[in-house]
Design a protein around this motif. Structure first.
Motif, PDB file in Angstrom:
ATOM      1  N   ALA A 199       0.841  -1.201   0.000  1.00  0.00           N
ATOM      2  CA  ALA A 199       0.000   0.000   0.000  1.00  0.00           C
ATOM      3  C   ALA A 199       0.872   1.245   0.000  1.00  0.00           C
ATOM      4  CB  ALA A 199      -0.919   0.011   1.219  1.00  0.00           C
ATOM      5  N   GLY A 200       0.341   2.326  -0.588  1.00  0.00           N
ATOM      6  CA  GLY A 200       0.989   3.633  -0.539  1.00  0.00           C
ATOM      7  C   GLY A 200       2.431   3.619  -1.013  1.00  0.00           C
ATOM      8  N   SER A 201       3.304   4.212  -0.197  1.00  0.00           N
ATOM      9  CA  SER A 201       4.712   4.340  -0.567  1.00  0.00           C
ATOM     10  C   SER A 201       5.462   3.011  -0.507  1.00  0.00           C
ATOM     11  CB  SER A 201       5.400   5.359   0.347  1.00  0.00           C
ATOM     12  OG  SER A 201       5.316   4.951   1.700  1.00  0.00           O
ATOM     13  N   GLN A 202       4.830   1.964   0.008  1.00  0.00           N
ATOM     14  CA  GLN A 202       5.457   0.641  -0.034  1.00  0.00           C
ATOM     15  C   GLN A 202       5.626   0.163  -1.479  1.00  0.00           C
ATOM     16  OE1 GLN A 202       2.581  -1.566   2.358  1.00  0.00           O
ATOM     17  NE2 GLN A 202       4.045  -1.681   4.051  1.00  0.00           N
ATOM     18  N   ILE A 203       4.761   0.639  -2.360  1.00  0.00           N
ATOM     19  CA  ILE A 203       4.820   0.250  -3.761  1.00  0.00           C
ATOM     20  C   ILE A 203       5.929   1.059  -4.429  1.00  0.00           C
ATOM     21  CG2 ILE A 203       3.528   0.057  -5.913  1.00  0.00           C
ATOM     22  CD1 ILE A 203       0.954   0.269  -4.202  1.00  0.00           C
ATOM     23  N   PRO A 204       6.877   0.418  -5.090  1.00  0.00           N
ATOM     24  CA  PRO A 204       7.957   1.164  -5.760  1.00  0.00           C
ATOM     25  C   PRO A 204       7.395   2.171  -6.758  1.00  0.00           C
ATOM     26  CG  PRO A 204       8.463  -1.181  -5.692  1.00  0.00           C
ATOM     27  CD  PRO A 204       7.051  -1.041  -5.219  1.00  0.00           C
ATOM     28  N   GLU A 205       8.065   3.312  -6.878  1.00  0.00           N
ATOM     29  CA  GLU A 205       7.586   4.374  -7.762  1.00  0.00           C
ATOM     30  C   GLU A 205       7.467   3.888  -9.207  1.00  0.00           C
ATOM     31  OE1 GLU A 205       8.371   9.107  -8.082  1.00  0.00           O
ATOM     32  OE2 GLU A 205      10.135   7.833  -8.347  1.00  0.00           O
ATOM     33  N   SER A 206       8.418   3.068  -9.635  1.00  0.00           N
ATOM     34  CA  SER A 206       8.370   2.553 -11.006  1.00  0.00           C
ATOM     35  C   SER A 206       7.101   1.742 -11.234  1.00  0.00           C
ATOM     36  CB  SER A 206       9.597   1.682 -11.292  1.00  0.00           C
ATOM     37  OG  SER A 206       9.674   0.586 -10.386  1.00  0.00           O
ATOM     38  N   ALA A 207       6.695   0.970 -10.231  1.00  0.00           N
ATOM     39  CA  ALA A 207       5.483   0.163 -10.357  1.00  0.00           C
ATOM     40  C   ALA A 207       4.234   1.036 -10.397  1.00  0.00           C
ATOM     41  CB  ALA A 207       5.385  -0.829  -9.198  1.00  0.00           C
ATOM     42  N   ARG A 208       4.248   2.160  -9.663  1.00  0.00           N
ATOM     43  CA  ARG A 208       3.095   3.072  -9.684  1.00  0.00           C
ATOM     44  C   ARG A 208       2.945   3.757 -11.042  1.00  0.00           C
ATOM     45  NH1 ARG A 208       4.554   6.820  -5.144  1.00  0.00           N
ATOM     46  NH2 ARG A 208       6.328   5.503  -4.616  1.00  0.00           N
ATOM     47  N   VAL A 209       4.077   4.033 -11.689  1.00  0.00           N
ATOM     48  CA  VAL A 209       4.034   4.603 -13.037  1.00  0.00           C
ATOM     49  C   VAL A 209       3.444   3.592 -14.010  1.00  0.00           C
ATOM     50  CG1 VAL A 209       5.447   5.354 -14.987  1.00  0.00           C
ATOM     51  CG2 VAL A 209       5.949   6.210 -12.694  1.00  0.00           C
ATOM     52  N   VAL A 210       3.971   2.378 -13.997  1.00  0.00           N
ATOM     53  CA  VAL A 210       3.532   1.356 -14.941  1.00  0.00           C
ATOM     54  C   VAL A 210       2.079   0.963 -14.703  1.00  0.00           C
ATOM     55  CG1 VAL A 210       3.921  -1.020 -15.727  1.00  0.00           C
ATOM     56  CG2 VAL A 210       5.864   0.492 -15.310  1.00  0.00           C
ATOM     57  N   ALA A 211       1.633   0.972 -13.457  1.00  0.00           N
ATOM     58  CA  ALA A 211       0.244   0.619 -13.155  1.00  0.00           C
ATOM     59  C   ALA A 211      -0.728   1.542 -13.878  1.00  0.00           C
ATOM     60  CB  ALA A 211       0.001   0.681 -11.646  1.00  0.00           C
ATOM     61  N   VAL A 212      -0.437   2.831 -13.871  1.00  0.00           N
ATOM     62  CA  VAL A 212      -1.303   3.802 -14.549  1.00  0.00           C
ATOM     63  C   VAL A 212      -1.233   3.612 -16.064  1.00  0.00           C
ATOM     64  CG1 VAL A 212      -1.660   6.263 -15.009  1.00  0.00           C
ATOM     65  CG2 VAL A 212      -1.211   5.483 -12.682  1.00  0.00           C
ATOM     66  N   ALA A 213      -0.018   3.466 -16.594  1.00  0.00           N
ATOM     67  CA  ALA A 213       0.149   3.274 -18.036  1.00  0.00           C
ATOM     68  C   ALA A 213      -0.543   1.994 -18.495  1.00  0.00           C
ATOM     69  CB  ALA A 213       1.639   3.220 -18.376  1.00  0.00           C
ATOM     70  N   ASP A 214      -0.416   0.932 -17.722  1.00  0.00           N
ATOM     71  CA  ASP A 214      -1.008  -0.363 -18.063  1.00  0.00           C
ATOM     72  C   ASP A 214      -2.529  -0.288 -18.063  1.00  0.00           C
ATOM     73  OD1 ASP A 214      -1.244  -3.102 -18.562  1.00  0.00           O
ATOM     74  OD2 ASP A 214      -1.073  -3.626 -16.443  1.00  0.00           O
ATOM     75  N   ALA A 215      -3.100   0.293 -17.008  1.00  0.00           N
ATOM     76  CA  ALA A 215      -4.555   0.399 -16.918  1.00  0.00           C
ATOM     77  C   ALA A 215      -5.112   1.275 -18.034  1.00  0.00           C
ATOM     78  CB  ALA A 215      -4.946   0.957 -15.550  1.00  0.00           C
ATOM     79  N   PHE A 216      -4.393   2.350 -18.343  1.00  0.00           N
ATOM     80  CA  PHE A 216      -4.846   3.249 -19.411  1.00  0.00           C
ATOM     81  C   PHE A 216      -4.907   2.523 -20.752  1.00  0.00           C
ATOM     82  CE2 PHE A 216      -3.596   6.174 -22.860  1.00  0.00           C
ATOM     83  CZ  PHE A 216      -4.743   6.956 -22.885  1.00  0.00           C
ATOM     84  N   ASP A 217      -3.845   1.810 -21.093  1.00  0.00           N
ATOM     85  CA  ASP A 217      -3.852   1.126 -22.387  1.00  0.00           C
ATOM     86  C   ASP A 217      -4.848  -0.027 -22.400  1.00  0.00           C
ATOM     87  OD1 ASP A 217      -2.540   0.845 -25.109  1.00  0.00           O
ATOM     88  OD2 ASP A 217      -2.381  -1.189 -24.313  1.00  0.00           O
ATOM     89  N   ALA A 218      -5.021  -0.696 -21.275  1.00  0.00           N
ATOM     90  CA  ALA A 218      -6.004  -1.777 -21.218  1.00  0.00           C
ATOM     91  C   ALA A 218      -7.409  -1.253 -21.487  1.00  0.00           C
ATOM     92  CB  ALA A 218      -5.954  -2.466 -19.852  1.00  0.00           C
ATOM     93  N   MET A 219      -7.719  -0.068 -20.976  1.00  0.00           N
ATOM     94  CA  MET A 219      -9.051   0.492 -21.176  1.00  0.00           C
ATOM     95  C   MET A 219      -9.248   1.046 -22.577  1.00  0.00           C
ATOM     96  SD  MET A 219     -10.137   2.337 -17.590  1.00  0.00           S
ATOM     97  CE  MET A 219      -8.612   3.198 -17.222  1.00  0.00           C
TER      98      MET A 219
END
Length: 290
Positions: A199-219
């Protein structure tokens, strides 16, 4: 247009062409200076009492420099070939998402640049986006291309792909923090993601970037279980889930950069293979893609 409610922090947005040209100038400054000084040194030595032989000695370090530069480019080409081979393997396995990896890499790079990350880290984030789904090579194809919703057991199998992917790339040293993004790109800010429920800052910043990019392209891409959504709809959904599922900074960065540079999503499935209706609304589980 800027995103309401999730402003970027000071210094996180790039300033546009001026910054790009400035960075290019700074990267070029060192080699131009070195070669200029070497040329000046050769000219001075040539006219010195030591003669042309002494001037030619300057060529030795320049030759070593050229060799090192060539080695760097060969190594970089090998890195690119490694990544390309892995991505092609995923695309062959899951034809519905062909091109998805490259687009997630592009979106991750756009977010990273908008946040003001340096060029080296932007490149790592691009690698992270490209390789985020490499673990799907360990998932049965019938689950990746299944029409309709998955059973709980099938979803558990799908949710192993980040760990599979991490195992596959953990020995590739040049990927750096991209390996963390491969492992954690399905974590959520509120701790309800997988594989470890960070949760929160426990998630690496690189993973938070990719999560948004991944969800955006999936949609914005057609899958075996859902049709593509318009870009504004996808961005609005990301904004709705900012703070719970996604990092608001990353969402704001993507919205800003797409508003400025645009986005042209490609439909990755043939029309004949696409389903007539999505298995589940995106708003039910944002980012809940395979």
């Amino acid at each position: 247009a800027p995103t309401a409610g999730v402003p970027l922090r000071r210094g996180e947005r790039t300033a546009g062409p001026a910054v790009a040209w400035g960075r290019l100038f700074l990267r070029s400054l060192a080699p131009i200076t070195v070669h200029g000084l070497a040329g000046l040194m050769m000219a001075l030595l040539w006219r010195s009492p030591y003669g042309p032989v002494a001037a030619l000695l300057v060529l030795l370090p320049m030759g070593v420099s050229w060799w090192a530069f060539a080695q760097y480019h060969r190594e970089r080409a090998a890195h690119q070939a490694t990544i390309r081979a892995l991505v092609q393997a995923v695309d062959i396995k899951d034809g519905y998402t062909r091109g998805h990896s490259e687009r997630v890499g592009q979106a991750s790079m756009m977010i990273a640049r908008e946040l003001g990350m340096d060029d080296e880290r932007v490149e790592v984030l691009r690698f992270a986006g490209i390789l985020h789904d490499v673990g799907k090579l360990g998932v049965p194809t019938r689950l990746l291309t299944k029409d309709g919703p998955l059973t709980p057991e099938e979803r558990r199998v799908i949710e192993l792909h980040p760990e599979y992917g991490h195992e596959m790339v953990r020995g590739i040293s040049f990927l750096g923090e991209a390996r963390e993004a491969v492992l954690h790109h399905h974590e959520r800010l509120d701790g309800t993601g997988y594989p470890y429920g960070l949760a929160g800052s426990q998630i690496p910043e690189s993973a938070r970037v990719v999560a948004v990019a991944d969800a955006f392209d999936a949609m914005t891409s057609t899958r075996s279980y859902s049709r593509a959504r318009p870009v504004p709809v996808a961005l609005k959904e990301l904004q709705r889930c900012a703070g719970s599922h996604f990092d608001p900074r990353m969402v704001a960065a993507l919205v800003h950069v797409i508003g400025r540079a645009g986005w042209h999503p490609a439909v990755t499935a043939d029309d004949a293979r696409a389903v007539p209706a999505p298995a589940a609304p995106v708003t039910d589980r944002p980012g809940a893609h395979r």
